[in-house]
Design a protein around this motif. Structure first.
Motif, PDB file in Angstrom:
ATOM      1  N   GLU A  25      45.414  44.626  28.473  1.00  0.00           N
ATOM      2  CA  GLU A  25      44.418  44.513  29.542  1.00  0.00           C
ATOM      3  C   GLU A  25      45.034  43.733  30.703  1.00  0.00           C
ATOM      4  O   GLU A  25      45.589  42.654  30.516  1.00  0.00           O
ATOM      5  N   PRO A  26      44.974  44.276  31.912  1.00  0.00           N
ATOM      6  CA  PRO A  26      45.537  43.537  33.054  1.00  0.00           C
ATOM      7  C   PRO A  26      44.753  42.240  33.305  1.00  0.00           C
ATOM      8  O   PRO A  26      43.560  42.147  33.014  1.00  0.00           O
ATOM      9  N   LYS A  27      45.460  41.267  33.840  1.00  0.00           N
ATOM     10  CA  LYS A  27      44.822  39.990  34.162  1.00  0.00           C
ATOM     11  C   LYS A  27      43.837  40.194  35.307  1.00  0.00           C
ATOM     12  O   LYS A  27      44.148  40.863  36.292  1.00  0.00           O
ATOM     13  N   PRO A  28      42.657  39.583  35.225  1.00  0.00           N
ATOM     14  CA  PRO A  28      41.655  39.775  36.279  1.00  0.00           C
ATOM     15  C   PRO A  28      41.968  38.963  37.525  1.00  0.00           C
ATOM     16  O   PRO A  28      42.736  37.997  37.491  1.00  0.00           O
ATOM     17  N   ILE A  29      41.343  39.364  38.610  1.00  0.00           N
ATOM     18  CA  ILE A  29      41.252  38.505  39.782  1.00  0.00           C
ATOM     19  C   ILE A  29      40.031  37.628  39.543  1.00  0.00           C
ATOM     20  O   ILE A  29      38.945  38.126  39.237  1.00  0.00           O
ATOM     21  N   VAL A  30      40.222  36.331  39.629  1.00  0.00           N
ATOM     22  CA  VAL A  30      39.141  35.367  39.410  1.00  0.00           C
ATOM     23  C   VAL A  30      38.687  34.861  40.765  1.00  0.00           C
ATOM     24  O   VAL A  30      39.511  34.475  41.598  1.00  0.00           O
ATOM     25  N   VAL A  31      37.384  34.883  40.984  1.00  0.00           N
ATOM     26  CA  VAL A  31      36.833  34.408  42.257  1.00  0.00           C
ATOM     27  C   VAL A  31      35.801  33.318  41.977  1.00  0.00           C
ATOM     28  O   VAL A  31      34.912  33.486  41.155  1.00  0.00           O
ATOM     29  N   GLY A  32      35.969  32.178  42.652  1.00  0.00           N
ATOM     30  CA  GLY A  32      35.030  31.075  42.523  1.00  0.00           C
ATOM     31  C   GLY A  32      33.842  31.300  43.449  1.00  0.00           C
ATOM     32  O   GLY A  32      34.018  31.625  44.620  1.00  0.00           O
TER      33      GLY A  32
ATOM     34  N   SER B 295      43.171  29.992  35.964  1.00  0.00           N
ATOM     35  CA  SER B 295      44.318  30.589  36.648  1.00  0.00           C
ATOM     36  C   SER B 295      45.447  30.940  35.677  1.00  0.00           C
ATOM     37  O   SER B 295      46.294  31.766  35.995  1.00  0.00           O
ATOM     38  N   ASP B 296      45.453  30.339  34.496  1.00  0.00           N
ATOM     39  CA  ASP B 296      46.451  30.679  33.480  1.00  0.00           C
ATOM     40  C   ASP B 296      46.379  32.148  33.081  1.00  0.00           C
ATOM     41  O   ASP B 296      47.376  32.724  32.672  1.00  0.00           O
ATOM     42  N   HIS B 297      45.195  32.711  33.156  1.00  0.00           N
ATOM     43  CA  HIS B 297      44.976  34.083  32.684  1.00  0.00           C
ATOM     44  C   HIS B 297      44.478  34.983  33.808  1.00  0.00           C
ATOM     45  O   HIS B 297      43.755  35.941  33.552  1.00  0.00           O
ATOM     46  N   ALA B 298      44.853  34.663  35.037  1.00  0.00           N
ATOM     47  CA  ALA B 298      44.403  35.444  36.193  1.00  0.00           C
ATOM     48  C   ALA B 298      45.606  36.017  36.931  1.00  0.00           C
ATOM     49  O   ALA B 298      46.679  35.409  36.956  1.00  0.00           O
ATOM     50  N   SER B 299      45.406  37.176  37.547  1.00  0.00           N
ATOM     51  CA  SER B 299      46.460  37.723  38.398  1.00  0.00           C
ATOM     52  C   SER B 299      46.408  37.081  39.781  1.00  0.00           C
ATOM     53  O   SER B 299      47.420  37.015  40.475  1.00  0.00           O
TER      54      SER B 299
ATOM     55  N   CYS C 114      48.709  30.742  39.455  1.00  0.00           N
ATOM     56  CA  CYS C 114      48.763  32.131  39.889  1.00  0.00           C
ATOM     57  C   CYS C 114      48.633  32.108  41.414  1.00  0.00           C
ATOM     58  O   CYS C 114      48.326  31.062  41.987  1.00  0.00           O
ATOM     59  N   PRO C 115      48.856  33.238  42.081  1.00  0.00           N
ATOM     60  CA  PRO C 115      48.649  33.255  43.537  1.00  0.00           C
ATOM     61  C   PRO C 115      47.200  32.907  43.892  1.00  0.00           C
ATOM     62  O   PRO C 115      46.276  33.235  43.136  1.00  0.00           O
ATOM     63  N   VAL C 116      47.011  32.252  45.020  1.00  0.00           N
ATOM     64  CA  VAL C 116      45.688  31.831  45.483  1.00  0.00           C
ATOM     65  C   VAL C 116      45.459  32.383  46.894  1.00  0.00           C
ATOM     66  O   VAL C 116      46.315  32.245  47.763  1.00  0.00           O
ATOM     67  N   LEU C 117      44.291  33.010  47.091  1.00  0.00           N
ATOM     68  CA  LEU C 117      43.865  33.468  48.411  1.00  0.00           C
ATOM     69  C   LEU C 117      42.625  32.673  48.785  1.00  0.00           C
ATOM     70  O   LEU C 117      41.668  32.617  48.010  1.00  0.00           O
ATOM     71  N   ILE C 118      42.651  32.054  49.958  1.00  0.00           N
ATOM     72  CA  ILE C 118      41.514  31.259  50.416  1.00  0.00           C
ATOM     73  C   ILE C 118      40.901  31.955  51.622  1.00  0.00           C
ATOM     74  O   ILE C 118      41.575  32.188  52.624  1.00  0.00           O
TER      75      ILE C 118
END
Length: 150
Positions: free
Chosen positions: A6-13, A102-106, A136-140
């Motif tokens: 399963e691909p790692k998800p994008i996690v959004v706060g 973030s350990d398990h996020a793309s 993991c990479p972070v987009l703000i």
């Protein structure tokens, strides 16, 4: 070693702020383009008090977090939620919870500023901490600009 296909998800706060709604929309767009799941997360913790008082009655910080997440999803996706969207409510400090995830996020996608803090700051404490410590990479995302009034 067990590996997942399963691909790692994008996690959004998500905290319900305008910039977190923008982050939700951008994260959904990226998840669709990258063909990965999307996980929307709201973290909560009991408030810190200095006089040993604590609100009583029917108040539930976890219930408030659930309401904030549901409302934000409705505002971000009035036409319907994206496919492969998961949601979670996590107890604990917000930045620490997101950094753990973030350990398990793309990718981690956050709004630039939440509901608290000082108006006018470019980054809030959570987004700044996550940008420094996420694994993991972070987009703000900043709050969308308002159209000028004519």
């Amino acid at each position: 070693m067990v590996t997942s296909t399963e691909p790692k998800p994008i996690v959004v706060g998500v905290d319900g702020s305008a910039s977190s709604i923008a982050a939700l929309r951008k994260a959904a767009e990226l998840a669709r383009m990258m063909d990965v799941p999307l996980e929307a997360v709201t973290a909560w913790q009991f408030p810190i008090t200095y006089d040993a008082s604590f609100p009583t009655g029917d108040w539930s910080p976890e219930g408030d977090a659930e309401d904030i997440l549901a409302d934000a999803l409705e505002r971000a996706f009035p036409e319907g939620r994206p496919e492969r969207l998961r949601t979670s409510i996590r107890p604990g400090p917000v930045a620490a919870s997101l950094i753990d995830m973030s350990d398990h996020a793309s990718m981690l996608v956050l709004g630039s500023r939440g509901r608290g803090g000082f108006v006018g700051l470019l980054l809030g404490s959570v987004s700044a901490t996550c940008a420094q410590h996420a694994r993991c990479p972070v987009l703000i995302m900043h709050e969308p600009k308002k159209a000028p009034v004519a």
